[in-house]
Design a protein around this motif. Structure first.
Motif, PDB file in Angstrom:
ATOM      1  N   LEU A 190      15.438 -25.647  60.945  1.00 54.72           N
ATOM      2  CA  LEU A 190      15.348 -25.678  59.519  1.00 54.72           C
ATOM      3  C   LEU A 190      16.352 -25.279  58.162  1.00 54.72           C
ATOM      4  CD1 LEU A 190      11.510 -25.327  58.234  1.00 54.72           C
ATOM      5  CD2 LEU A 190      12.634 -27.090  58.726  1.00 54.72           C
ATOM      6  N   ARG A 191      17.000 -23.415  58.822  1.00 53.94           N
ATOM      7  CA  ARG A 191      18.313 -22.980  58.005  1.00 53.94           C
ATOM      8  C   ARG A 191      18.747 -24.081  57.817  1.00 53.94           C
ATOM      9  NH1 ARG A 191      18.051 -17.539  58.979  1.00 53.94           N
ATOM     10  NH2 ARG A 191      15.991 -17.156  60.863  1.00 53.94           N
ATOM     11  N   ASN A 192      19.172 -25.278  58.609  1.00 55.96           N
ATOM     12  CA  ASN A 192      20.491 -26.241  58.504  1.00 55.96           C
ATOM     13  C   ASN A 192      19.946 -27.009  57.485  1.00 55.96           C
ATOM     14  OD1 ASN A 192      21.536 -25.624  60.553  1.00 55.96           O
ATOM     15  ND2 ASN A 192      20.114 -26.935  61.460  1.00 55.96           N
ATOM     16  N   PHE A 193      18.851 -27.170  56.996  1.00 47.68           N
ATOM     17  CA  PHE A 193      18.048 -27.858  55.082  1.00 47.68           C
ATOM     18  C   PHE A 193      18.236 -27.378  54.487  1.00 47.68           C
ATOM     19  CE2 PHE A 193      16.702 -29.707  58.702  1.00 47.68           C
ATOM     20  CZ  PHE A 193      16.950 -30.685  59.581  1.00 47.68           C
ATOM     21  N   SER A 194      19.032 -27.104  52.593  1.00 47.33           N
ATOM     22  CA  SER A 194      19.028 -26.212  51.845  1.00 47.33           C
ATOM     23  C   SER A 194      17.810 -27.037  50.492  1.00 47.33           C
ATOM     24  CB  SER A 194      20.929 -26.574  51.210  1.00 47.33           C
ATOM     25  OG  SER A 194      21.198 -27.425  51.119  1.00 47.33           O
ATOM     26  N   GLN A 195      18.681 -26.915  49.667  1.00 45.11           N
ATOM     27  CA  GLN A 195      17.420 -27.543  48.260  1.00 45.11           C
ATOM     28  C   GLN A 195      18.052 -28.559  48.070  1.00 45.11           C
ATOM     29  OE1 GLN A 195      16.814 -25.746  45.217  1.00 45.11           O
ATOM     30  NE2 GLN A 195      15.089 -26.968  43.628  1.00 45.11           N
ATOM     31  N   ASP A 196      20.254 -28.721  48.836  1.00 42.31           N
ATOM     32  CA  ASP A 196      21.002 -29.885  48.261  1.00 42.31           C
ATOM     33  C   ASP A 196      20.890 -30.649  49.234  1.00 42.31           C
ATOM     34  OD1 ASP A 196      21.959 -28.347  45.581  1.00 42.31           O
ATOM     35  OD2 ASP A 196      23.372 -27.952  46.954  1.00 42.31           O
ATOM     36  N   ARG A 197      20.457 -30.496  50.408  1.00 44.92           N
ATOM     37  CA  ARG A 197      20.392 -31.569  51.240  1.00 44.92           C
ATOM     38  C   ARG A 197      19.163 -31.244  52.568  1.00 44.92           C
ATOM     39  NH1 ARG A 197      25.302 -31.265  54.720  1.00 44.92           N
ATOM     40  NH2 ARG A 197      24.415 -32.684  55.752  1.00 44.92           N
ATOM     41  N   PRO A 198      18.290 -31.284  51.265  1.00 47.07           N
ATOM     42  CA  PRO A 198      16.804 -30.852  52.783  1.00 47.07           C
ATOM     43  C   PRO A 198      16.485 -32.099  53.320  1.00 47.07           C
ATOM     44  CG  PRO A 198      16.287 -32.356  50.546  1.00 47.07           C
ATOM     45  CD  PRO A 198      18.275 -31.722  50.084  1.00 47.07           C
ATOM     46  N   LEU A 199      15.252 -32.124  54.316  1.00 52.68           N
ATOM     47  CA  LEU A 199      14.743 -31.990  55.682  1.00 52.68           C
ATOM     48  C   LEU A 199      13.508 -33.518  54.024  1.00 52.68           C
ATOM     49  CD1 LEU A 199      13.955 -32.878  58.537  1.00 52.68           C
ATOM     50  CD2 LEU A 199      13.119 -31.083  58.201  1.00 52.68           C
ATOM     51  N   CYS A 200      13.768 -34.376  54.816  1.00 53.80           N
ATOM     52  CA  CYS A 200      13.259 -35.507  53.541  1.00 53.80           C
ATOM     53  C   CYS A 200      11.784 -35.678  55.212  1.00 53.80           C
ATOM     54  CB  CYS A 200      13.925 -36.187  53.484  1.00 53.80           C
ATOM     55  SG  CYS A 200      15.071 -35.871  52.314  1.00 53.80           S
ATOM     56  N   ARG A 201      10.841 -35.653  55.024  1.00 49.84           N
ATOM     57  CA  ARG A 201       9.762 -36.338  56.520  1.00 49.84           C
ATOM     58  C   ARG A 201       8.552 -36.326  55.364  1.00 49.84           C
ATOM     59  NH1 ARG A 201      10.790 -35.759  61.890  1.00 49.84           N
ATOM     60  NH2 ARG A 201      12.963 -35.679  61.641  1.00 49.84           N
ATOM     61  N   ASN A 202       7.436 -36.851  55.530  1.00 49.87           N
ATOM     62  CA  ASN A 202       6.299 -37.613  55.665  1.00 49.87           C
ATOM     63  C   ASN A 202       6.251 -37.294  54.220  1.00 49.87           C
ATOM     64  OD1 ASN A 202       6.583 -37.013  58.315  1.00 49.87           O
ATOM     65  ND2 ASN A 202       4.344 -36.476  58.722  1.00 49.87           N
ATOM     66  N   GLY A 203       7.399 -37.543  53.431  1.00 52.54           N
ATOM     67  CA  GLY A 203       7.312 -38.221  51.631  1.00 52.54           C
ATOM     68  C   GLY A 203       7.003 -36.710  51.023  1.00 52.54           C
ATOM     69  N   THR A 204       7.625 -35.720  51.753  1.00 50.16           N
ATOM     70  CA  THR A 204       8.177 -34.466  51.270  1.00 50.16           C
ATOM     71  C   THR A 204       9.893 -33.598  51.710  1.00 50.16           C
ATOM     72  OG1 THR A 204       7.947 -32.754  53.477  1.00 50.16           O
ATOM     73  CG2 THR A 204       5.846 -32.908  52.549  1.00 50.16           C
ATOM     74  N   GLN A 205      10.309 -33.493  50.971  1.00 47.24           N
ATOM     75  CA  GLN A 205      11.714 -32.159  51.140  1.00 47.24           C
ATOM     76  C   GLN A 205      11.107 -31.318  51.622  1.00 47.24           C
ATOM     77  OE1 GLN A 205      13.692 -32.867  47.553  1.00 47.24           O
ATOM     78  NE2 GLN A 205      14.018 -35.070  47.497  1.00 47.24           N
ATOM     79  N   GLY A 229       0.392 -25.257  58.832  1.00 45.92           N
ATOM     80  CA  GLY A 229      -0.109 -26.734  57.631  1.00 45.92           C
ATOM     81  C   GLY A 229       0.638 -27.889  58.141  1.00 45.92           C
ATOM     82  N   CYS A 230       0.516 -29.523  57.460  1.00 51.83           N
ATOM     83  CA  CYS A 230       1.111 -30.010  57.256  1.00 51.83           C
ATOM     84  C   CYS A 230       2.151 -30.286  56.246  1.00 51.83           C
ATOM     85  CB  CYS A 230       0.161 -31.546  57.125  1.00 51.83           C
ATOM     86  SG  CYS A 230      -0.986 -31.467  57.917  1.00 51.83           S
ATOM     87  N   PRO A 231       3.252 -30.760  56.560  1.00 47.19           N
ATOM     88  CA  PRO A 231       3.470 -31.857  57.145  1.00 47.19           C
ATOM     89  C   PRO A 231       4.667 -31.094  58.969  1.00 47.19           C
ATOM     90  CG  PRO A 231       5.352 -32.083  55.967  1.00 47.19           C
ATOM     91  CD  PRO A 231       4.664 -30.890  55.316  1.00 47.19           C
ATOM     92  N   HIS A 232       4.343 -29.747  58.410  1.00 47.67           N
ATOM     93  CA  HIS A 232       5.451 -28.717  59.957  1.00 47.67           C
ATOM     94  C   HIS A 232       4.729 -29.222  60.898  1.00 47.67           C
ATOM     95  CE1 HIS A 232       7.286 -27.302  56.357  1.00 47.67           C
ATOM     96  NE2 HIS A 232       6.026 -26.705  55.292  1.00 47.67           N
ATOM     97  N   SER A 233       3.394 -28.856  61.271  1.00 48.22           N
ATOM     98  CA  SER A 233       2.758 -29.176  62.573  1.00 48.22           C
ATOM     99  C   SER A 233       3.333 -30.518  62.468  1.00 48.22           C
ATOM    100  CB  SER A 233       1.603 -29.139  62.227  1.00 48.22           C
ATOM    101  OG  SER A 233       1.126 -30.014  61.145  1.00 48.22           O
ATOM    102  N   GLU A 234       3.322 -31.747  62.360  1.00 45.11           N
ATOM    103  CA  GLU A 234       3.744 -32.957  62.495  1.00 45.11           C
ATOM    104  C   GLU A 234       5.194 -32.913  62.896  1.00 45.11           C
ATOM    105  OE1 GLU A 234       1.851 -33.993  59.140  1.00 45.11           O
ATOM    106  OE2 GLU A 234       0.785 -35.900  60.401  1.00 45.11           O
ATOM    107  N   ILE A 235       5.704 -32.027  62.317  1.00 47.13           N
ATOM    108  CA  ILE A 235       7.520 -31.966  62.974  1.00 47.13           C
ATOM    109  C   ILE A 235       7.368 -32.175  64.207  1.00 47.13           C
ATOM    110  CG2 ILE A 235       9.628 -32.135  61.730  1.00 47.13           C
ATOM    111  CD1 ILE A 235       8.864 -32.066  59.017  1.00 47.13           C
ATOM    112  N   MET A 236       7.112 -30.446  63.745  1.00 40.22           N
ATOM    113  CA  MET A 236       7.340 -29.583  65.078  1.00 40.22           C
ATOM    114  C   MET A 236       7.065 -30.829  66.245  1.00 40.22           C
ATOM    115  SD  MET A 236       5.765 -26.032  63.934  1.00 40.22           S
ATOM    116  CE  MET A 236       5.896 -25.271  65.040  1.00 40.22           C
ATOM    117  N   GLU A 237       5.597 -31.062  65.968  1.00 39.58           N
ATOM    118  CA  GLU A 237       5.236 -32.080  67.189  1.00 39.58           C
ATOM    119  C   GLU A 237       6.188 -32.863  67.897  1.00 39.58           C
ATOM    120  OE1 GLU A 237       2.255 -32.026  69.422  1.00 39.58           O
ATOM    121  OE2 GLU A 237       2.236 -33.559  70.353  1.00 39.58           O
TER     122      GLU A 237
END
Ligand SMILES: [Zn+2]
Length: 245
Positions: free
Chosen positions: A191-206, A170-178
């Motif tokens: 992804l274990r480094n990212f929590s709800q308080d400090r999410p990974l913000c990419r491609n309009g998603t958290q 699924g997107c955006p995971h495929s794009e981020i992995m690429e």
């Protein structure tokens, strides 16, 4: 805010589950549908199928690329494993055929594709890095697919180079992995480094990781657009689309 209750079963299901020798599949695939017209026996999860047909539609390459094998039942994977052992030996089988219960093909999220031709190998179809196959590979991440097994990642995946095997995450995971040059094993670890308080913000998603605990739940914004996928190990990944103002 709204509360989303999670079940333990959520740990073992979803588009991002890691299925490998160390992490067998627990639940059988659901929502299977024919991968393409005229290939009614090749089944995929409905989300993966929609993405595949979108990708092939954009490629517009006629019947140059054909689905060879997608969903396999546990019984079919056993049969394939036995046949391959007998016909091609243990070394080849160990490199290219996953143990029954440990194959991504049992999820309905993986598909082997081949360049159309007179002799299509069922286990290792030709998928050269030229023409429509190359174009498919380049477009795949935009449609949620990753090339799952690459030579450079063999030590991590335990599977040899398989240019024909694509996995829907699924997107955006495929794009981020690429973008990050990560295989699924590396991505889930990162992804274990990212929590709800400090999410990974990419491609309009958290995106964030939630470790499993009994009675787990999520607090998400009211009317949030989100998906939850287990990692098939110890937690789930939440993808939250940022609200469009
Ligand atoms: Zn495959």
């Amino acid at each position: 805010m709204m509360t989303v209750m999670l079940q333990k079963a959520d740990l073992f299901q979803g588009d991002l589950i890691l299925v490998s020798a160390a992490h067998p599949l627990l639940y059988p695939a659901t929502e299977l549908t024919p991968a393409a017209e005229q290939f009614s026996e090749v089944l995929l999860h409905v989300r993966a199928q929609h993405a595949l047909s979108g990708l092939l539609g954009v490629l517009n390459c006629g019947s140059a690329i054909v689905p060879v094998s997608a969903y396999r039942s546990h019984a079919e994977q056993i049969q394939l494993y036995r046949d391959c052992l007998l016909e091609r030996g243990p070394l080849y089988t160990g490199q290219f055929v996953a143990l029954p219960g440990c194959s991504e093909h049992q999820t309905g999220l993986a598909i082997d594709l081949g360049e159309n031709g007179p002799k299509l190998d069922y286990i290792a179809p030709s998928f050269p890095d030229i023409g429509p196959c190359r174009n498919f590979r380049q477009l795949a991440p935009q449609f949620g697919f990753i090339r799952r097994y690459e030579a450079s990642k063999e030590a991590l995946t335990g599977i040899a180079d398989e240019p024909w095997h694509f996995r829907y995450v699924g997107c955006p995971h495929s794009e981020i992995m690429e973008q990050e040059g990560m295989c699924l094993e590396e991505y889930l670890q990162w992804l274990r480094n990212f929590s709800q308080d400090r999410p990974l913000c990419r491609n309009g998603t958290q995106i964030f990781f939630v470790p499993y605990r009994p009675g787990w739940s999520l607090q998400l914004p009211e009317d949030a657009e989100y998906t939850v996928s287990g990692n098939n190990i110890d937690g789930c990944i939440v993808t939250l689309w940022e609200a469009v103002p």
